[in-house]
Design a protein around this motif. Sequence first.
Motif, PDB file in Angstrom:
ATOM      1  N   TYR A 184       0.828  -1.203   0.000  1.00 38.51           N
ATOM      2  CA  TYR A 184       0.000   0.000   0.000  1.00 38.51           C
ATOM      3  C   TYR A 184       0.865   1.257   0.000  1.00 38.51           C
ATOM      4  CZ  TYR A 184      -4.615  -2.121   0.586  1.00 38.51           C
ATOM      5  OH  TYR A 184      -5.783  -2.798   0.373  1.00 38.51           O
ATOM      6  N   PHE A 185       1.918   1.258   0.789  1.00 34.89           N
ATOM      7  CA  PHE A 185       2.788   2.443   0.864  1.00 34.89           C
ATOM      8  C   PHE A 185       3.443   2.716  -0.490  1.00 34.89           C
ATOM      9  CE2 PHE A 185       7.028   4.267   1.547  1.00 34.89           C
ATOM     10  CZ  PHE A 185       6.679   5.450   2.189  1.00 34.89           C
ATOM     11  N   ALA A 186       4.013   1.682  -1.108  1.00 37.48           N
ATOM     12  CA  ALA A 186       4.678   1.872  -2.404  1.00 37.48           C
ATOM     13  C   ALA A 186       3.677   2.268  -3.476  1.00 37.48           C
ATOM     14  CB  ALA A 186       5.404   0.588  -2.798  1.00 37.48           C
ATOM     15  N   GLY A 187       2.490   1.670  -3.441  1.00 39.96           N
ATOM     16  CA  GLY A 187       1.479   1.970  -4.457  1.00 39.96           C
ATOM     17  C   GLY A 187       0.985   3.399  -4.391  1.00 39.96           C
ATOM     18  N   PHE A 188       0.649   3.877  -3.212  1.00 43.40           N
ATOM     19  CA  PHE A 188       0.095   5.228  -3.103  1.00 43.40           C
ATOM     20  C   PHE A 188       1.179   6.295  -3.181  1.00 43.40           C
ATOM     21  CE2 PHE A 188      -3.623   2.939  -1.775  1.00 43.40           C
ATOM     22  CZ  PHE A 188      -4.662   3.731  -2.223  1.00 43.40           C
ATOM     23  N   LEU A 189       2.421   5.968  -2.799  1.00 41.19           N
ATOM     24  CA  LEU A 189       3.516   6.913  -3.009  1.00 41.19           C
ATOM     25  C   LEU A 189       3.765   7.104  -4.498  1.00 41.19           C
ATOM     26  CD1 LEU A 189       5.828   8.648  -1.886  1.00 41.19           C
ATOM     27  CD2 LEU A 189       7.262   6.585  -1.906  1.00 41.19           C
ATOM     28  N   ASN A 190       3.742   6.036  -5.245  1.00 40.16           N
ATOM     29  CA  ASN A 190       3.903   6.116  -6.694  1.00 40.16           C
ATOM     30  C   ASN A 190       2.793   6.942  -7.329  1.00 40.16           C
ATOM     31  OD1 ASN A 190       5.155   4.922  -9.300  1.00 40.16           O
ATOM     32  ND2 ASN A 190       2.993   4.404  -9.487  1.00 40.16           N
ATOM     33  N   SER A 191       1.563   6.710  -6.877  1.00 41.83           N
ATOM     34  CA  SER A 191       0.429   7.468  -7.418  1.00 41.83           C
ATOM     35  C   SER A 191       0.522   8.945  -7.055  1.00 41.83           C
ATOM     36  CB  SER A 191      -0.874   6.877  -6.888  1.00 41.83           C
ATOM     37  OG  SER A 191      -1.987   7.571  -7.389  1.00 41.83           O
ATOM     38  N   LEU A 192       0.953   9.251  -5.841  1.00 46.22           N
ATOM     39  CA  LEU A 192       1.070  10.653  -5.410  1.00 46.22           C
ATOM     40  C   LEU A 192       2.106  11.403  -6.234  1.00 46.22           C
ATOM     41  CD1 LEU A 192       0.088  12.712  -3.302  1.00 46.22           C
ATOM     42  CD2 LEU A 192       1.954  11.945  -1.824  1.00 46.22           C
ATOM     43  N   ILE A 193       3.206  10.744  -6.584  1.00 53.51           N
ATOM     44  CA  ILE A 193       4.230  11.376  -7.420  1.00 53.51           C
ATOM     45  C   ILE A 193       3.653  11.712  -8.792  1.00 53.51           C
ATOM     46  CG2 ILE A 193       6.418  10.964  -8.614  1.00 53.51           C
ATOM     47  CD1 ILE A 193       7.267   9.306  -6.162  1.00 53.51           C
ATOM     48  N   HIS A 194       2.913  10.777  -9.382  1.00 48.64           N
ATOM     49  CA  HIS A 194       2.319  11.029 -10.691  1.00 48.64           C
ATOM     50  C   HIS A 194       1.307  12.177 -10.636  1.00 48.64           C
ATOM     51  CE1 HIS A 194       4.328   7.783 -12.604  1.00 48.64           C
ATOM     52  NE2 HIS A 194       3.712   6.830 -11.937  1.00 48.64           N
ATOM     53  N   ILE A 195       0.483  12.204  -9.582  1.00 52.73           N
ATOM     54  CA  ILE A 195      -0.535  13.250  -9.458  1.00 52.73           C
ATOM     55  C   ILE A 195       0.125  14.621  -9.343  1.00 52.73           C
ATOM     56  CG2 ILE A 195      -2.386  14.146  -8.001  1.00 52.73           C
ATOM     57  CD1 ILE A 195      -3.111  11.712  -9.612  1.00 52.73           C
ATOM     58  N   SER A 196       1.183  14.725  -8.556  1.00 57.62           N
ATOM     59  CA  SER A 196       1.847  16.014  -8.380  1.00 57.62           C
ATOM     60  C   SER A 196       2.438  16.512  -9.689  1.00 57.62           C
ATOM     61  CB  SER A 196       2.937  15.897  -7.308  1.00 57.62           C
ATOM     62  OG  SER A 196       3.928  14.956  -7.699  1.00 57.62           O
ATOM     63  N   PHE A 197       2.947  15.619 -10.519  1.00 59.94           N
ATOM     64  CA  PHE A 197       3.507  16.034 -11.800  1.00 59.94           C
ATOM     65  C   PHE A 197       2.406  16.392 -12.795  1.00 59.94           C
ATOM     66  CE2 PHE A 197       7.524  14.400 -10.286  1.00 59.94           C
ATOM     67  CZ  PHE A 197       8.453  15.145 -10.988  1.00 59.94           C
ATOM     68  N   VAL A 198       1.321  15.628 -12.819  1.00 60.94           N
ATOM     69  CA  VAL A 198       0.247  15.882 -13.783  1.00 60.94           C
ATOM     70  C   VAL A 198      -0.420  17.222 -13.508  1.00 60.94           C
ATOM     71  CG1 VAL A 198      -2.046  15.127 -14.542  1.00 60.94           C
ATOM     72  CG2 VAL A 198      -0.192  13.472 -14.343  1.00 60.94           C
ATOM     73  N   PHE A 199      -0.749  17.494 -12.260  1.00 60.93           N
ATOM     74  CA  PHE A 199      -1.477  18.721 -11.946  1.00 60.93           C
ATOM     75  C   PHE A 199      -0.556  19.911 -11.708  1.00 60.93           C
ATOM     76  CE2 PHE A 199      -4.689  15.546 -11.305  1.00 60.93           C
ATOM     77  CZ  PHE A 199      -5.831  16.173 -11.792  1.00 60.93           C
ATOM     78  N   SER A 200       0.737  19.755 -11.995  1.00 61.56           N
ATOM     79  CA  SER A 200       1.631  20.909 -12.045  1.00 61.56           C
ATOM     80  C   SER A 200       1.655  21.535 -13.433  1.00 61.56           C
ATOM     81  CB  SER A 200       3.060  20.492 -11.653  1.00 61.56           C
ATOM     82  OG  SER A 200       3.600  19.582 -12.601  1.00 61.56           O
ATOM     83  N   LEU A 201       1.002  20.897 -14.422  1.00 59.76           N
ATOM     84  CA  LEU A 201       0.894  21.471 -15.761  1.00 59.76           C
ATOM     85  C   LEU A 201       0.033  22.721 -15.696  1.00 59.76           C
ATOM     86  CD1 LEU A 201       0.286  18.148 -17.744  1.00 59.76           C
ATOM     87  CD2 LEU A 201       2.421  19.425 -17.541  1.00 59.76           C
TER      88      LEU A 201
END
Length: 416
Positions: free
Chosen positions: A245-262
């Motif tokens: 769970y930790f690795a999965g949601f950390l990975n997702s959080l990194i992607h979200i931060s990059f996507v919504f920084s556009l």
Amino acid sequence: MFGSVPEGSESNEAEHRGKSSQEASEKTRQLTEKNVEDEFCQSPSISQSSSTSVLRAMRTGCTQMAYKFQYYHRYSTSIYILLISATFNILMTSQMNNCSIHTASTKFILTGLTDNHDLEIILFLVFLILYIFAVLGNVGIIVTIQLGANLQTPMYFFVSQLAMLDLFYTSIITPNTLANFTRSIKSMSISGCATQLLLFGGSATTESYLLAAMAYDRLVAIRQPLLYVTIMSNAVCRFLVVASYFAGFLNSLIHISFVFSLKYWKDNVIDHFYCDIPPLFRLTCSDTFLNKIVILLFGGLTSVICLSTILYSYLNILLTILRINSAIGRRKALSTCTSHLACVTIFFSTLMITYLRPPSENLQMNDKLISVFYTIVIPTINPIIYSLRNTDVKTTARKILNKYKLFWIELCSDHG
């Protein structure tokens, strides 16, 4: 008769008038030159008789004019820079295709799976039936494992966690999709889109790590059956689940931060039935090179870790099975792995097709169909795979149903 004026006096008077006008004009010219000189040299105390003072005043005036020239030159340079930057901004704005027009928008519009209303009704019924089966199947697996005394092993602990995860991430997408089938405008707020993307991405990545942990569990069970319960203790099982769970949601959080920084969006219409990263990339006119590198890096790292663990585990399982002399023993060992191997094949193949292949405008409909498969179909068929292919689960479920069936029969007979 009046007296006549002598001719000589008239000529003298005219000559005197001409000299007076010449003297007046000469004085006027001298005054004008003096005023010009005073204005140019800005030295009102200059004496015309002093040539040194005139030269000094001329030098001072020229120095002041040089300073003024430098000042106006700097000012004009600033104006040129401003004009050039304004022209560059206009050109960039025209090249951005009005990207900033939707920057302030607070909603995304989902296109859904189809624009045909009659087809939407059919899809609504199909999705509803699949979702009911997914909920009943996964809840049934969880309840059966919790109530079955013979299913309190590490293997079934992981199976119950997988069922819980399937139920969670299909519930993130399917209810909203069912509601959108009944709406003419399928809108979603930006915060809702980010939340859905975070939860779904985290759940999908967590399932990848959980399937890898289950492969390791199968390896220990087949290779070291006598030490299986000791090695795969409750603490180890819980640690593997929490780490997934930790690795999965950390990975997702990194992607979200990059996507919504556009910063710029050329449209707010997502060509999909839920928020996902590839459709969002097609909306932005910002540079997505870094985002795609992040997806390939972290997505590839997740795939490499999980798939290498699964391949290593099954390679050792195969070598261990080949050493078993009994055909019945080999068959029994393989039967405990087939359900997991089927889930791994279906899940990772659809996931990698969606996220790790080059994007193409011609494959957007295929992306939707693949997304349907792993958002609603996989959570529906996973309980079927683990129940139909597993004798212990079927036997325990049958006992539980018979027990509650007798309970309800007795309860009805007492009230009757």
